[in-house]
Enzyme design. Structure first.
Site, PDB file in Angstrom:
ATOM      1  N   GLN A   5       7.826  -9.675   7.783  1.00 30.66           N
ATOM      2  CA  GLN A   5       9.033  -9.227   7.086  1.00 30.66           C
ATOM      3  C   GLN A   5       9.691  -8.028   7.769  1.00 30.66           C
ATOM      4  O   GLN A   5      10.672  -7.486   7.279  1.00 30.66           O
ATOM      5  CB  GLN A   5       8.738  -8.933   5.618  1.00 30.66           C
ATOM      6  N   SER A  33       9.475   5.612  -3.295  1.00 28.44           N
ATOM      7  CA  SER A  33       9.313   4.637  -2.216  1.00 28.44           C
ATOM      8  C   SER A  33       8.295   5.160  -1.218  1.00 28.44           C
ATOM      9  O   SER A  33       8.249   6.369  -0.951  1.00 28.44           O
ATOM     10  CB  SER A  33      10.665   4.434  -1.515  1.00 28.44           C
ATOM     11  N   GLY A  67       8.996  -5.011  -8.616  1.00 33.75           N
ATOM     12  CA  GLY A  67       9.848  -3.915  -9.069  1.00 33.75           C
ATOM     13  C   GLY A  67      11.326  -4.224  -8.885  1.00 33.75           C
ATOM     14  O   GLY A  67      11.721  -4.862  -7.908  1.00 33.75           O
ATOM     15  N   HIS A  75       4.427   1.517  -7.954  1.00 33.45           N
ATOM     16  CA  HIS A  75       3.415   0.460  -7.895  1.00 33.45           C
ATOM     17  C   HIS A  75       2.519   0.507  -9.138  1.00 33.45           C
ATOM     18  O   HIS A  75       2.188  -0.531  -9.717  1.00 33.45           O
ATOM     19  CB  HIS A  75       2.498   0.651  -6.678  1.00 33.45           C
ATOM     20  N   GLY A  99       0.814  -1.214   0.000  1.00 27.92           N
ATOM     21  CA  GLY A  99       0.000   0.000   0.000  1.00 27.92           C
ATOM     22  C   GLY A  99       0.843   1.257   0.000  1.00 27.92           C
ATOM     23  O   GLY A  99       2.035   1.221  -0.277  1.00 27.92           O
TER      24      GLY A  99
HETATM   25  P1  AMP Z   1       6.046  -2.363  -1.520  1.00 28.85           P
HETATM   26  O1  AMP Z   1       4.667  -1.817  -1.409  1.00 28.85           O
HETATM   27  O2  AMP Z   1       7.112  -1.394  -1.143  1.00 28.85           O
HETATM   28  O3  AMP Z   1       6.186  -3.720  -0.889  1.00 28.85           O
HETATM   29  O4  AMP Z   1       6.279  -2.606  -3.070  1.00 28.85           O
HETATM   30  C1  AMP Z   1       5.412  -3.386  -3.831  1.00 28.85           C
HETATM   31  C2  AMP Z   1       6.023  -3.628  -5.189  1.00 28.85           C
HETATM   32  O5  AMP Z   1       6.255  -2.379  -5.836  1.00 28.85           O
HETATM   33  C3  AMP Z   1       7.375  -4.344  -5.099  1.00 28.85           C
HETATM   34  O6  AMP Z   1       7.455  -5.288  -6.156  1.00 28.85           O
HETATM   35  C4  AMP Z   1       8.353  -3.221  -5.293  1.00 28.85           C
HETATM   36  O7  AMP Z   1       9.582  -3.638  -5.858  1.00 28.85           O
HETATM   37  C5  AMP Z   1       7.592  -2.336  -6.278  1.00 28.85           C
HETATM   38  N1  AMP Z   1       8.117  -0.962  -6.234  1.00 28.85           N
HETATM   39  C6  AMP Z   1       8.269  -0.178  -5.132  1.00 28.85           C
HETATM   40  N2  AMP Z   1       8.839   0.991  -5.472  1.00 28.85           N
HETATM   41  C7  AMP Z   1       9.064   0.936  -6.803  1.00 28.85           C
HETATM   42  C8  AMP Z   1       9.632   1.839  -7.748  1.00 28.85           C
HETATM   43  N3  AMP Z   1      10.091   3.037  -7.398  1.00 28.85           N
HETATM   44  N4  AMP Z   1       9.687   1.455  -9.049  1.00 28.85           N
HETATM   45  C9  AMP Z   1       9.221   0.244  -9.434  1.00 28.85           C
HETATM   46  N5  AMP Z   1       8.674  -0.649  -8.597  1.00 28.85           N
HETATM   47  C10 AMP Z   1       8.593  -0.306  -7.291  1.00 28.85           C
END
Ligand code: AMP
Length: 282
Positions: A61, A185, A147, A37, A31
């Protein structure tokens, strides 16, 4: 867009979709959605008939002193963003449904999970692979999207899928960045104005490393020394690790030959950011 909370309801939904001959793409997230995302969601829409996004802040995690209790939650805004992209289904399970009392089974990918982020955050990848495997079992996706910002994570997930013969294809997508190069991020929200100003040094250091390696400097020790000196000029940034590794195995390299991955994690105050860049010299 429908929202489903119960794993058993998603199981049923996916079964119906598969019986109707549709392919399912899954985008797992925690989220606080941003363009990174959404780029995964767009790719999922291109490749699959049905797109399911999951939002779940996965407790297993996070380490004991990490930000689980403070992780930003913006569900209303996330739903509006996903609605605009016209996805089919949002899955927002509860912690209780994902980890019912007595839960004690975990998946661990040996080797690659112990390096880099795995070394700094013991148990992190065990939590990631366990929740991702659970999501795969609940959703039965044909494709799942991750990502490259979390480079080690997508590599470990690909390994888990291969090792355990999971019937899903993992698609990884490039890192989406802010205009100053900082990787998008959810944790960028934690940064103070001063820390946010300092953050671009991380991506700049990766670009510098790539340039050095592409020109003539093949000695990893020398490249890393230059990058450390460059980053250390920013008082607010404290490196956790900085390495040049083989992109397939994450083994540290001594010299950059055909390809390498510069990968780092750094603290700005209590906020830990990660980033990486691929070097291909041919
Ligand atoms: P998270 O919500 O941080 O667990 O991320 C969910 C997914 O989004 C994961 O596969 C991350 O690698 C991807 N993701 C997060 N930030 C980025 C970004 N800046 N560019 C591409 N993918 C991203």
């Amino acid at each position: 867009m429908k929202t489903i909370k119960k794993p058993k309801d998603i199981l049923l939904f996916s079964k119906k979709m598969h019986l109707a001959g549709k392919t399912i793409g899954l985008v797992p997230t925690m989220g606080c959605l941003h363009e990174g995302h959404l780029s995964l969601v767009r790719e999922a829409k291109k490749r699959s008939g049905i797109v399911i996004v999951s939002i779940f802040v996965n407790p297993t995690q996070f380490g004991p002193n990490e930000d689980y209790n403070h992780y930003p939650k913006t569900l209303k805004k996330d739903k509006a963003l996903l609605n605009k992209l016209n996805i089919d289904l949002l899955f927002t399970p509860s912690v209780k449904d994902m980890y019912p009392e007595g839960f004690s089974s975990f998946i661990k990918v040996e080797g690659v999970s112990g390096k880099l982020c795995g070394h700094s955050r013991p148990g992190h990848f065990r939590g990631v692979t366990t929740i991702v495997a659970k999501l795969f079992n609940i959703v039965s996706p044909d494709y799942a999207f991750f990502g490259e910002k979390d480079y080690q994570q997508q590599l470990i997930i690909k390994k888990m899928v291969k090792d355990l013969n999971l019937p899903v294809k993992i698609i990884s997508q490039p890192t989406i960045r802010e205009s100053d190069g900082t990787a998008k991020s959810s944790r960028n929200k934690y940064l103070s104005a001063k820390q946010r100003e300092a953050a671009p040094v991380l991506y700049q250091s990766l670009l510098l490393g790539k340039e050095l390696a592409k020109k003539k400097e093949k000695n990893v020790r020398k490249i890393l020394a230059k990058l450390r000196a460059f980053i250390n000029k920013e008082r607010l940034v404290k490196l956790d690790y900085l390495s040049i590794v083989d992109p397939k195995t994450l083994q540290e390299l001594k010299t950059v030959k055909n390809s390498g991955l510069i990968i780092l994690a750094a603290y700005l105050g209590k906020t830990r950011l990660i980033d990486n860049i691929l070097i291909k010299s041919r």
